[in-house]
Design a protein around this motif. Structure first.
Motif, PDB file in Angstrom:
ATOM      1  N   GLU A  40       0.838  -1.208   0.000  1.00 14.59           N
ATOM      2  CA  GLU A  40       0.000   0.000   0.000  1.00 14.59           C
ATOM      3  C   GLU A  40       0.872   1.257   0.000  1.00 14.59           C
ATOM      4  OE1 GLU A  40      -4.008  -1.304   2.406  1.00 14.59           O
ATOM      5  OE2 GLU A  40      -2.118  -1.219   3.530  1.00 14.59           O
ATOM      6  N   ALA A  41       1.972   1.234   0.755  1.00 11.56           N
ATOM      7  CA  ALA A  41       2.883   2.381   0.763  1.00 11.56           C
ATOM      8  C   ALA A  41       3.464   2.605  -0.631  1.00 11.56           C
ATOM      9  CB  ALA A  41       4.002   2.172   1.788  1.00 11.56           C
ATOM     10  N   GLU A  42       3.832   1.517  -1.297  1.00  9.85           N
ATOM     11  CA  GLU A  42       4.347   1.626  -2.681  1.00  9.85           C
ATOM     12  C   GLU A  42       3.301   2.270  -3.589  1.00  9.85           C
ATOM     13  OE1 GLU A  42       7.252   0.493  -4.329  1.00  9.85           O
ATOM     14  OE2 GLU A  42       8.188  -0.818  -2.853  1.00  9.85           O
ATOM     15  N   ALA A  43       2.047   1.826  -3.477  1.00  8.43           N
ATOM     16  CA  ALA A  43       0.977   2.374  -4.321  1.00  8.43           C
ATOM     17  C   ALA A  43       0.762   3.861  -4.034  1.00  8.43           C
ATOM     18  CB  ALA A  43      -0.316   1.593  -4.097  1.00  8.43           C
ATOM     19  N   LEU A  44       0.800   4.241  -2.771  1.00  9.40           N
ATOM     20  CA  LEU A  44       0.636   5.653  -2.420  1.00  9.40           C
ATOM     21  C   LEU A  44       1.805   6.487  -2.932  1.00  9.40           C
ATOM     22  CD1 LEU A  44      -0.762   5.021   1.141  1.00  9.40           C
ATOM     23  CD2 LEU A  44      -1.974   6.231  -0.692  1.00  9.40           C
ATOM     24  N   LEU A  45       2.998   5.964  -2.842  1.00  7.62           N
ATOM     25  CA  LEU A  45       4.166   6.679  -3.380  1.00  7.62           C
ATOM     26  C   LEU A  45       4.066   6.836  -4.893  1.00  7.62           C
ATOM     27  CD1 LEU A  45       6.947   5.113  -1.159  1.00  7.62           C
ATOM     28  CD2 LEU A  45       6.341   7.549  -1.258  1.00  7.62           C
ATOM     29  N   ARG A  46       3.543   5.811  -5.579  1.00 12.23           N
ATOM     30  CA  ARG A  46       3.334   5.931  -7.036  1.00 12.23           C
ATOM     31  C   ARG A  46       2.344   7.048  -7.340  1.00 12.23           C
ATOM     32  NH1 ARG A  46       3.891   0.316  -6.902  1.00 12.23           N
ATOM     33  NH2 ARG A  46       1.663  -0.043  -6.731  1.00 12.23           N
ATOM     34  N   GLN A  47       1.276   7.164  -6.528  1.00  4.21           N
ATOM     35  CA  GLN A  47       0.292   8.234  -6.740  1.00  4.21           C
ATOM     36  C   GLN A  47       0.930   9.613  -6.523  1.00  4.21           C
ATOM     37  OE1 GLN A  47      -3.375   7.680  -4.569  1.00  4.21           O
ATOM     38  NE2 GLN A  47      -3.317   5.469  -4.915  1.00  4.21           N
ATOM     39  N   VAL A  48       1.727   9.740  -5.476  1.00  2.18           N
ATOM     40  CA  VAL A  48       2.398  11.015  -5.215  1.00  2.18           C
ATOM     41  C   VAL A  48       3.339  11.348  -6.369  1.00  2.18           C
ATOM     42  CG1 VAL A  48       4.072  12.188  -3.717  1.00  2.18           C
ATOM     43  CG2 VAL A  48       2.196  10.880  -2.709  1.00  2.18           C
ATOM     44  N   ALA A  49       4.075  10.352  -6.846  1.00  2.00           N
ATOM     45  CA  ALA A  49       5.022  10.571  -7.944  1.00  2.00           C
ATOM     46  C   ALA A  49       4.316  11.014  -9.222  1.00  2.00           C
ATOM     47  CB  ALA A  49       5.822   9.297  -8.204  1.00  2.00           C
ATOM     48  N   ALA A  50       3.071  10.584  -9.404  1.00  2.00           N
ATOM     49  CA  ALA A  50       2.331  10.904 -10.625  1.00  2.00           C
ATOM     50  C   ALA A  50       1.646  12.270 -10.567  1.00  2.00           C
ATOM     51  CB  ALA A  50       1.290   9.815 -10.898  1.00  2.00           C
ATOM     52  N   GLN A  51       1.669  12.928  -9.425  1.00  2.00           N
ATOM     53  CA  GLN A  51       0.995  14.216  -9.306  1.00  2.00           C
ATOM     54  C   GLN A  51       1.647  15.247 -10.204  1.00  2.00           C
ATOM     55  OE1 GLN A  51       1.054  15.008  -5.102  1.00  2.00           O
ATOM     56  NE2 GLN A  51      -0.760  13.787  -4.740  1.00  2.00           N
ATOM     57  N   ASP A  52       0.810  16.131 -10.725  1.00  2.00           N
ATOM     58  CA  ASP A  52       1.290  17.162 -11.636  1.00  2.00           C
ATOM     59  C   ASP A  52       0.872  18.527 -11.095  1.00  2.00           C
ATOM     60  OD1 ASP A  52       2.535  18.081 -13.961  1.00  2.00           O
ATOM     61  OD2 ASP A  52       0.620  18.187 -15.011  1.00  2.00           O
ATOM     62  N   PRO A  53       1.767  19.465 -10.922  1.00  2.00           N
ATOM     63  CA  PRO A  53       3.194  19.323 -11.157  1.00  2.00           C
ATOM     64  C   PRO A  53       3.831  18.453 -10.078  1.00  2.00           C
ATOM     65  CG  PRO A  53       2.778  21.462 -10.175  1.00  2.00           C
ATOM     66  CD  PRO A  53       1.436  20.804 -10.397  1.00  2.00           C
ATOM     67  N   ASP A  82      12.834   6.759  -2.394  1.00  2.00           N
ATOM     68  CA  ASP A  82      13.667   7.330  -3.445  1.00  2.00           C
ATOM     69  C   ASP A  82      13.352   6.731  -4.812  1.00  2.00           C
ATOM     70  OD1 ASP A  82      15.689   9.195  -4.213  1.00  2.00           O
ATOM     71  OD2 ASP A  82      17.093   7.534  -4.387  1.00  2.00           O
ATOM     72  N   ARG A  83      13.025   5.447  -4.844  1.00  2.00           N
ATOM     73  CA  ARG A  83      12.685   4.785  -6.108  1.00  2.00           C
ATOM     74  C   ARG A  83      11.484   5.463  -6.766  1.00  2.00           C
ATOM     75  NH1 ARG A  83      12.649  -0.164  -4.436  1.00  2.00           N
ATOM     76  NH2 ARG A  83      10.491  -0.239  -3.773  1.00  2.00           N
ATOM     77  N   HIS A  84      10.535   5.913  -5.972  1.00  2.00           N
ATOM     78  CA  HIS A  84       9.327   6.531  -6.529  1.00  2.00           C
ATOM     79  C   HIS A  84       9.430   8.045  -6.669  1.00  2.00           C
ATOM     80  CE1 HIS A  84       7.033   2.854  -6.618  1.00  2.00           C
ATOM     81  NE2 HIS A  84       7.485   2.580  -5.410  1.00  2.00           N
ATOM     82  N   LEU A  85      10.092   8.709  -5.731  1.00  2.00           N
ATOM     83  CA  LEU A  85      10.090  10.170  -5.736  1.00  2.00           C
ATOM     84  C   LEU A  85      11.383  10.800  -6.234  1.00  2.00           C
ATOM     85  CD1 LEU A  85       8.208  10.918  -2.399  1.00  2.00           C
ATOM     86  CD2 LEU A  85       7.291  10.625  -4.706  1.00  2.00           C
ATOM     87  N   ALA A  86      12.397   9.990  -6.524  1.00  2.00           N
ATOM     88  CA  ALA A  86      13.691  10.518  -6.998  1.00  2.00           C
ATOM     89  C   ALA A  86      14.085  11.732  -6.160  1.00  2.00           C
ATOM     90  CB  ALA A  86      13.610  10.861  -8.476  1.00  2.00           C
ATOM     91  N   CYS A  87      14.284  11.487  -4.875  1.00  2.00           N
ATOM     92  CA  CYS A  87      14.460  12.561  -3.893  1.00  2.00           C
ATOM     93  C   CYS A  87      15.514  13.582  -4.272  1.00  2.00           C
ATOM     94  CB  CYS A  87      14.760  11.957  -2.527  1.00  2.00           C
ATOM     95  SG  CYS A  87      13.399  10.955  -1.906  1.00  2.00           S
ATOM     96  N   ALA A  88      16.671  13.147  -4.734  1.00  2.00           N
ATOM     97  CA  ALA A  88      17.742  14.087  -5.064  1.00  2.00           C
ATOM     98  C   ALA A  88      17.326  15.028  -6.197  1.00  2.00           C
ATOM     99  CB  ALA A  88      19.019  13.344  -5.431  1.00  2.00           C
ATOM    100  N   ALA A  89      16.603  14.515  -7.172  1.00  2.00           N
ATOM    101  CA  ALA A  89      16.189  15.334  -8.315  1.00  2.00           C
ATOM    102  C   ALA A  89      14.961  16.190  -8.003  1.00  2.00           C
ATOM    103  CB  ALA A  89      15.901  14.438  -9.515  1.00  2.00           C
ATOM    104  N   SER A  90      14.067  15.679  -7.139  1.00  2.00           N
ATOM    105  CA  SER A  90      12.796  16.368  -6.921  1.00  2.00           C
ATOM    106  C   SER A  90      12.802  17.326  -5.736  1.00  2.00           C
ATOM    107  CB  SER A  90      11.678  15.347  -6.714  1.00  2.00           C
ATOM    108  OG  SER A  90      11.819  14.691  -5.455  1.00  2.00           O
TER     109      SER A  90
END
Length: 147
Positions: A78-91, A118-126
């Protein structure tokens, strides 16, 4: 006692479990990885006018390795799925994630959660990942599983 006589005692203490990795405290756990900002670093990087519109999410790791998203217990999947949703937010800069963990959480679990984030949000880049004590300058996220 000579150095040679003390060597077996030192080895016994080290090998006997005096410093077990699963019992390390937050301060002894692995250093914060690149891209995971402290609250101060996040505040310095984002002006107040920008922060006012951000969506706050939190992920907490408890001592037993369990996860909570915005205060609600979630499984790893579930945490992975939520992180995917956050990563897909625009902007992509419209939200941030604040990661905290219990002082008794095993370092291996802390490292695993950091890797997942980090895999989902690319912390260093984002620049969207905060780690450490709960921020006091942001309103707490509403309890629940929303991303």
């Amino acid at each position: 006692m000579t150095i040679a006589a003390r060597t077996p005692l030192v080895l016994l203490l080290v090998l006997g479990g005096c410093a077990r990795p699963d019992s390390l405290s937050v301060s002894e756990c692995a250093a914060r990885p690149p891209g995971f900002l402290t609250q101060g670093e996040f505040l310095a990087a984002h002006p107040a006018s920008f922060r006012a519109d951000l969506v706050s999410n939190s992920l907490r790791l408890d001592a037993a390795g369990g996860l909570a998203w915005n205060g609600a217990r979630v499984s790893g999947a579930e945490a992975e799925a939520l992180l995917r949703q956050v990563a897909a937010q625009d902007p992509p800069t419209s939200s941030y994630l604040h990661f905290t963990w219990d002082r008794k959480a095993p370092c291996a679990n802390v490292a695993g959660a950091r890797t997942m984030i980090d895999r989902h949000l690319a912390c260093a880049a984002s620049g969207r990942c905060i780690e450490g004590p709960a921020p006091r300058l942001f309103p707490p996220p509403p309890t629940g599983r929303r991303p």
